[in-house]
Scaffold this active site. Structure first.
Site, short mmCIF file in Angstrom:
data_model
loop_
_atom_site.label_atom_id
_atom_site.label_comp_id
_atom_site.label_asym_id
_atom_site.label_seq_id
_atom_site.Cartn_x
_atom_site.Cartn_y
_atom_site.Cartn_z
N ASP A 176 7.48 19.90 -0.58
CA ASP A 176 8.01 18.67 -1.18
C ASP A 176 6.83 17.83 -1.68
OD1 ASP A 176 10.58 16.73 -1.22
OD2 ASP A 176 8.80 15.57 -0.67
N ILE A 177 6.95 17.30 -2.90
CA ILE A 177 5.88 16.47 -3.47
C ILE A 177 5.87 15.11 -2.78
CG2 ILE A 177 4.99 15.40 -5.58
CD1 ILE A 177 6.39 17.65 -7.14
N GLU A 219 12.27 17.30 -6.25
CA GLU A 219 10.86 17.62 -6.05
C GLU A 219 10.66 18.62 -4.92
OE1 GLU A 219 11.52 13.74 -3.68
OE2 GLU A 219 12.40 14.82 -5.38
#
Length: 298
Positions: A176-177, A219
């Site tokens: 996950d960003i 994301e």
């Protein structure tokens, strides 16, 4: 309308090339499909002989079939249907790959000529290319060009089937960003999209050919890594994290730093797909809770 005219008009609606020759190999009919594929009009061809080498058929080895080895000539001699793949000479000078079928024309037990049909293979190749492209698009996330969730789930199921039947292990990494919402809020969605693209390029370069990393949603991304142990999975996760950390996006005149958090786990006996994904997701959020830009494994 005479029957002969009716059938000629009917054959002109066929996309394949069709022509007739008599027993002397004189061309007596040339349909609209043949005109389109070869560039030669019926007026230019009808009345000539196929050995005049207008189409100048050659095979894969470059043999000039109109001067020897002509499938149509052989069919006139032995009355046998034939198929072949050849390259004909287009009026504009280039070669066209065609699939040829030759059938003798028999009246009252006597061969009076032959009909040859030919299909443009390049057109078929384009259609097949379009089909393959549609398959890719159906399984690909348009923004990142990574596998989409549907394909990733299918790949994950295949690895699970291999594990259950053959005992081949695999690992899952949930990624996950970090602070992705800030990129959108502070710099706009164009920069947010650019972040997704840059991170996705890193993912493509960091994985092995037998593995995939797909976009799960927003994301979030999931990587599925075949035939790995925990040490190998840890190495892969750290390499991905490091490569993303050392990448950046240019926005509003500044270099924007990007990091990701990861959760990684190996498949276990009795796991379902939901089990391993949920476990990787929980480990991801443990990484988030402990400061982000790190991988947590279990």
């Amino acid at each position: 309308m005479k029957n002969e005219d009716f059938y000629k008009n009917l054959l002109d609606t066929v996309e394949d090339g069709i022509y007739y020759v008599d027993t002397n190999r004189k061309l007596t009919f040339w349909n609209r499909g043949a005109e389109i594929i070869t560039g030669f009009s019926a007026a230019e061809v009808v009345g000539s002989y196929c050995y005049d080498n207008i189409l100048s058929h050659v095979d894969d080895d470059g043999n000039k079939l109109c001067l020897g080895g002509c499938p149509l000539q052989k069919t006139l001699e032995d009355h046998t249907n034939r198929t072949a793949s050849v390259y004909l000479h287009h009026k504009n000078g280039h070669r066209v790959s065609v699939s040829v079928k030759v059938i003798p024309i028999i009246e009252n037990g006597t061969v009076v000529g032959a009909v040859e049909t030919f299909t443009d293979n390049s057109k078929e190749a384009l259609i097949m290319k379009d089909i393959e492209q549609l398959k890719i698009l159906a399984n690909q996330d348009q923004l990142t060009e990574l596998p989409n969730r549907r394909y990733t789930e299918s790949f994950l199921k295949s690895r699970m089937d291999e594990f259950n039947s053959l005992g081949i292990p695999f690992g899952v990494i949930f990624m996950d960003i970090d602070h992705f919402k800030r990129f959108n809020d502070d710099y706009g969605h164009d920069i947010g999209d650019e972040v997704l693209k840059v991170v996705s390029k890193v993912y493509r370069g960091a994985k092995r050919s037998q593995d995939i990393i797909g976009r799960w949603g927003g994301e979030e991304f999931i990587g599925v890594f075949s035939d790995v142990n925990m040490e190998q999975l840890s190495t892969i996760a750290e390499r991905i994290r490091m490569l993303v950390e050392n990448s950046s996006v240019r926005g509003h005149g500044e270099e924007l730093r990007v990091t990701i958090s990861l959760g990684a786990t190996l498949v276990r006996e009795g796991d379902s797909i939901e089990d391993i994904v949920k476990r990787a997701d929980s480990l991801l959020y443990e990484s988030k809770h402990n400061g982000r830009n790190r991988a947590t494994l279990d």
